[in-house]
Motif scaffolding. Structure first.
Motif, short mmCIF file in Angstrom:
data_model
loop_
_atom_site.label_atom_id
_atom_site.label_comp_id
_atom_site.label_asym_id
_atom_site.label_seq_id
_atom_site.Cartn_x
_atom_site.Cartn_y
_atom_site.Cartn_z
N PHE A 52 13.89 13.81 18.85
CA PHE A 52 13.95 14.28 17.52
C PHE A 52 13.53 15.60 17.50
CE2 PHE A 52 12.86 9.47 17.58
CZ PHE A 52 14.16 9.00 17.14
N PHE A 53 12.48 16.22 18.33
CA PHE A 53 11.84 17.33 17.70
C PHE A 53 12.03 18.28 18.75
CE2 PHE A 53 9.26 14.31 15.40
CZ PHE A 53 8.81 15.06 14.52
N THR A 56 12.51 22.19 17.34
CA THR A 56 11.07 22.43 16.85
C THR A 56 10.32 22.79 18.18
OG1 THR A 56 11.15 21.35 14.99
CG2 THR A 56 9.19 22.10 15.61
N LEU A 177 9.72 16.72 9.42
CA LEU A 177 11.22 16.73 10.07
C LEU A 177 12.16 16.01 8.78
CD1 LEU A 177 13.33 17.39 12.18
CD2 LEU A 177 12.52 15.41 13.09
N SER A 195 22.53 21.69 7.50
CA SER A 195 21.14 22.11 7.47
C SER A 195 20.73 23.35 6.91
CB SER A 195 20.57 21.73 8.87
OG SER A 195 20.96 20.48 9.31
N TYR A 242 19.71 15.84 15.87
CA TYR A 242 18.47 16.25 16.40
C TYR A 242 18.43 16.96 17.56
CZ TYR A 242 17.23 13.72 11.84
OH TYR A 242 17.11 13.51 10.72
N ASN A 246 16.89 20.86 13.72
CA ASN A 246 15.71 20.42 13.03
C ASN A 246 15.59 21.29 11.74
OD1 ASN A 246 13.22 19.71 15.51
ND2 ASN A 246 15.05 18.58 15.02
N LEU A 248 12.96 21.41 8.90
CA LEU A 248 11.48 21.27 8.59
C LEU A 248 11.45 21.65 7.09
CD1 LEU A 248 9.54 22.57 11.62
CD2 LEU A 248 10.35 20.11 11.20
#
Length: 266
Positions: A52-53, A56, A177, A195, A242, A246, A248
């Protein structure tokens, strides 16, 4: 007709990959000589960071920010907790996050599982200890849906919120997130356009769209979780937005204070 639609989708997929690489998000940047952030990524299970991250993480490490990862369980739902813990360390090597900056909890009251509710006050205390010990000024975690709706992901979010409500420190930025609907979730790099629009339409500085400049690294990192690297997770990493982007969103501290006041009134 179907062939044309498929060709258009493939073209959009690759066009999205090409389009987003040159962009330079303004996340955690306030000038050419801005201080590097001491950031804490708070996750629920080993492999959350890779699934998922990864955009980032790649953004922070490539720009010299000091990243720490706090994983609040060993992911022992299938009895593989010790294995998964070591896999997380290996994945972090791929992401260039030092071993000493990765902490994995194995608390008896915070065990992996869809039916296991984690106490938000306990989470808050653990997060606060890590923030103070590491001199953290930026915290990043899941939003209140937690991407997949997993209760542990959601509890981590509310643990961070509880920490923000209770802490006396006012110099901590907190970011979540953003979870997306299922169509966006499996649109791969195409979700970049939505996004980016979301970030542009948000109040200035309240949302940032971070593109993964090295998606291949995400595959390599996830493959370090060999106990979890089964066919459906390979598909997930391939098609999940993802992996590529991402979004944020700022967790507003004023909102936390207002919520706390409302709770006390009730």
């Amino acid at each position: 007709m179907w062939l044309l639609a498929l060709a258009s989708l493939v073209f959009l997929w690759f066009a999205s990959l090409i389009a987003y690489f040159p962009r330079k998000p303004a996340f955690l940047i306030s000038g050419e000589n801005a201080n590097k952030s001491n950031a804490l990524l708070v996750i629920a299970h080993p492999d959350d960071e890779s699934m998922f991250f990864s955009p980032t993480i790649s953004f922070l490490t490539s720009r010299g920010h000091n990243l720490h990862i706090l994983c609040l369980s060993v992911g022992d739902a299938d009895g593989k907790g010790n294995i998964r813990k070591e896999e997380l360390y290996q994945a972090c090597v791929t992401f260039k996050v030092p071993h000493q900056q990765v902490k994995v909890m194995d608390h008896p009251d915070m065990q992996d599982g869809f039916g296991n509710k984690w106490n938000h006050n306990l989470l808050s205390k653990i997060i606060e200890e890590e923030v103070l010990a590491r001199g953290i000024n930026v915290v990043i975690t899941f939003d209140d849906y937690g991407v997949s709706g997993h209760c542990n992901h959601r509890d981590v979010h509310f643990g961070v919120r509880t920490f923000l409500q209770e802490t006396a420190q006012r110099d901590i930025e907190a970011w979540e997130l953003v979870s997306t609907n299922i169509l966006r979730k499996y649109s791969g790099p195409v979700d970049f356009w939505i996004s980016m629009l979301f970030a542009l339409l948000s109040p200035t500085g309240s949302a940032h769209c971070l593109m993964n400049e090295n998606p291949r690294r995400s595959f390599i990192a996830m493959s370090q979780h060999s106990s979890q690297w089964v066919w459906f997770r390979k598909l997930f990493v391939s098609f999940s937005s993802y992996t590529y982007v991402n979004t944020l969103r700022s967790i507003d501290r004023l909102e936390q204070v207002q919520r706390k006041g409302n709770d006390q009134e009730l």
